[in-house]
Enzyme design. Sequence first.
Site, PDB file in Angstrom:
ATOM      1  CG  ASP A 182      -2.163  -0.750   1.184  1.00  0.00           C
ATOM      2  OD1 ASP A 182      -1.654  -1.551   0.489  1.00  0.00           O
ATOM      3  OD2 ASP A 182      -3.030  -0.642   1.831  1.00  0.00           O
ATOM      4  CG  HIS A 282       1.302  -8.663   0.681  1.00  0.00           C
ATOM      5  ND1 HIS A 282       0.304 -10.121   0.224  1.00  0.00           N
ATOM      6  CD2 HIS A 282       0.501  -8.031   1.355  1.00  0.00           C
ATOM      7  CE1 HIS A 282       0.219  -9.458   1.970  1.00  0.00           C
ATOM      8  NE2 HIS A 282       0.446  -8.658   2.413  1.00  0.00           N
ATOM      9  CB  SER A 396      10.237   2.432   4.310  1.00  0.00           C
ATOM     10  OG  SER A 396      11.414   2.025   4.102  1.00  0.00           O
TER      11      SER A 396
END
EC number: 4.1.1.65
Length: 441
Positions: A182, A282, A396
């Site tokens: 995200d 992911h 990050s």
Amino acid sequence: MKYRVSHRFPVLPRHTRFLNHTRSSFTSFAKRFQTTQTRASINGGSGNSQGDSYLVPGATVATILMLGVLHGRRMYDDKKTEEMRDKGIEIEFQPDVKATFLRLLPLRSISRCWGFLTSLEIPVWLRPHVYRAWARAFHSDLEEAALPLDKYASLKEFFVRTLKEGSRPIDDDPLCLVSPVDGTVLRFGELKGSGGMIEQVKGFSYSVFSLLGASPSLPTKADSEVQEEQSESMTTTEKSKKSWWRISFASPKVWDPTSSCPKRGLFYCVIYLKPGDYHRIHSPADWKILVRRHFSGRLYPLNERATRTIRNLYIENERVVLEGLWQEGFMALAAIGATNIGSIELFIEPELHTNKPKKKLLPSEPPDERVYVSESESIGRMLKKGDEFAAFNMGSTVVLVFQAPIPKLVHEDNSSEEFKFCVKPGDRIRVGEALGRWHTS
């Protein structure tokens, strides 16, 4: 000269009793503090915490103050950025004094201290209030959390929380590359030429080879460029009237310039995770991870201001690079650490520890590299699209570098096999949503 002493307020007796009472109170607090045991867990906390295991009040205040400073800085940076974008001004690279000052700060030690504070256990009754305050400050969606808020024993557990099943549906199109995190899409494009430069911000770029490290499998040129060079070589060879055998041995592919195999280019995409974003990483596709590299670099912030003021920001920062192969060829993912985010957890390699204290940090220090070999002695670790394999302890940046189909030749107007991004710079994207697509028909 005579000194008058007021007898209305006794000097010694009451003050002596007050000092003795203060000393005994402090001694009692010190004893309680020494017997306090704080527990930090990764998988969740217990709801049966007693008073002697509660968070030290001073650490709570320090953590809340840190959150307030981060929120204020983020709001200020976001406001300035929005104002410039509304005016149609693209931010350019321009070093300033702050960038020089950051080099003097012990950012790695500060990050380890922040990691210690976020690992301290919070009282059960206080947890929902702290996490809701965080969510309001950084726009997190608490409805997606897999567990009740009082089950997250520390801020660290809350940062790396899992989501409810179905919160991030994965695009199952086999000709689609999905977002691994995200975040906000900062930059993307195709790497052309032998330099392989990724734009950090307008006016400054950095090398993909420096970001990922020395790699024999990283393609230096797109297949179309190789094909054009081979075609030019074939033409030159024909003009010089060399023998067919010499041509075939020197360049065996030049005799099949119209091969039906799709040509591939090298692409990149940079995604920035804000502190309030979901922090797990992911798999963007079905791929086999072959090599892991850990670069023990600095821990500069990765916000908007740092991006346009610090040279080679992503190259100098500590990062974990995973490199492997997918159906279209080469793929690499760089998880880049930042201030207060020195810890990058790799679920496929739990023994890896980042931001470790060192006596001396050399800028030219070689990375720690590991080739993944399974128990059956086969090389590589397979990941399915959407599998979670890593996590940041806060926000990050992730840089994705990969090969994807492009038209066979540059001058061909055949976009049926061309990879195209589905996003624009500044777009918000979530795990499982399409970054780009291509078609075979």
